[in-house]
Design an enzyme around this catalytic site. Sequence first.
Site, PDB file in Angstrom:
ATOM      1  CG  HIS A 151      -0.624   0.318   2.444  1.00 40.20           C
ATOM      2  ND1 HIS A 151      -0.237   1.357   3.196  1.00 40.20           N
ATOM      3  CD2 HIS A 151      -0.054  -0.743   3.520  1.00 40.20           C
ATOM      4  CE1 HIS A 151       0.169   1.200   4.412  1.00 40.20           C
ATOM      5  NE2 HIS A 151       0.331  -0.022   4.623  1.00 40.20           N
ATOM      6  CG  ASP A 211       2.824   0.752   7.935  1.00 43.42           C
ATOM      7  OD1 ASP A 211       2.379   0.013   6.668  1.00 43.42           O
ATOM      8  OD2 ASP A 211       2.479   1.021   8.967  1.00 43.42           O
ATOM      9  CD  GLU A 258      -2.546  -1.482   5.328  1.00 47.56           C
ATOM     10  OE1 GLU A 258      -2.362  -2.230   6.413  1.00 47.56           O
ATOM     11  OE2 GLU A 258      -2.488  -0.287   5.748  1.00 47.56           O
ATOM     12  CD  GLU A 259      -1.301   2.855   7.481  1.00 45.59           C
ATOM     13  OE1 GLU A 259      -2.036   2.319   8.606  1.00 45.59           O
ATOM     14  OE2 GLU A 259      -0.398   2.576   7.136  1.00 45.59           O
ATOM     15  CG  ASP A 265       2.209  -3.496   5.441  1.00 45.84           C
ATOM     16  OD1 ASP A 265       2.926  -2.764   5.602  1.00 45.84           O
ATOM     17  OD2 ASP A 265       1.034  -3.704   5.357  1.00 45.84           O
ATOM     18  CG  HIS A 313       1.271   3.542  12.646  1.00 45.12           C
ATOM     19  ND1 HIS A 313      -0.154   3.252  12.957  1.00 45.12           N
ATOM     20  CD2 HIS A 313       1.536   2.707  11.580  1.00 45.12           C
ATOM     21  CE1 HIS A 313      -0.764   2.746  12.083  1.00 45.12           C
ATOM     22  NE2 HIS A 313       0.403   2.274  11.214  1.00 45.12           N
TER      23      HIS A 313
END
Length: 345
Positions: free
Chosen positions: A71, A188, A222-223, A243, A323
């Site tokens: 993603h 990410d 995706e998130e 990922d 994150h």
Amino acid sequence: MDFEKYGAYILEETAALLAIDSPSGMTHKAAEHVAARFAALGYPSEITRKNGVLVQLGGEDIDNGLLLEVHMDTLGGMVVQVKPNGRLKITNIGGLNANNVETENCRVMTRGGDVYEGVAQLCNASIHVNGEYNDTKRTFDTIEVLLDENVKSAEDVKKLGVNVGDYVCFDPRVRITKSGYIKSRFLDDKLSVGILLGYAKYLKDEGIALGRAVYAHITSYEEVGHGGCTNVPAGVTEAIVVDMGCVGEGLECDEHMVSICAKDRSGPFDYDVTNGLIAAAKKMGANYAVDVYPFYSSDVATTLRAGYDVKHGLIGAGVYASHGYERSHVDGAVATLKVLAGYIE
């Protein structure tokens, strides 16, 4: 095969994509960039209705297809209130954490196309004034965005064209060190997009003809939980997510390794696929770890929930501080490339 020679290319492609703001729902520019990069390598691609990118990497057996899912969408913010003092209250897009945005520079993207610089700060952020600075819990009620404009009221802000619903994009602060580390927000999962571009370049350079049809879907939601629920080509029997590999206490993986995930919070991955990924890592001499991620989900979970009958697996280069301000290493990217090459071929 010298896979290490693709490391610099992967990091360069990752850095170029990181320079394009793409929080979930605002990925059109990133999609155009990614589609163009695969096209430059000679691989047909199309931009989907959801602004993902679907790429054909080759292969003749279309009845036993493999889908690689990564993603390009990231965490971000959105204006939820223009305060009377001209500051902005924001809401998070995806798993953006208020603790990780304090003092970060950002860009406010108006619906009219204007872009304004700003910074996220604690409300009443001057330590010499705020005696409760250390005790204040950081949430999106206590963190606000200050525009780098001379605004003192909500009216001043709205005159600029800034309104509720505008995106807030945080500076990724990309840095690649001489020792091979890459540090940035949003590795990410933009690092994995770079890895797939590296895999596509490897196929082209070596003139490899794949037996089974292989596709790549670079998703855009995706998130927020629905990136992989569509655009699975006909004939696909297996989906592997590339990922980030989690790095942290209790896990075996580090930034120099590829992580093979045996289970995440959505459940275990397919037994045979996971065994095949482990076997590929061993065959290719890739530095790997097998881990269980306690707080993690991915595109392939939404593929399965959408009803697709596919086997599934998950791998990724080790990334620390997920994150937040994330860090990985070229070694982990190359190890992931090796596993892809060994498994698919």
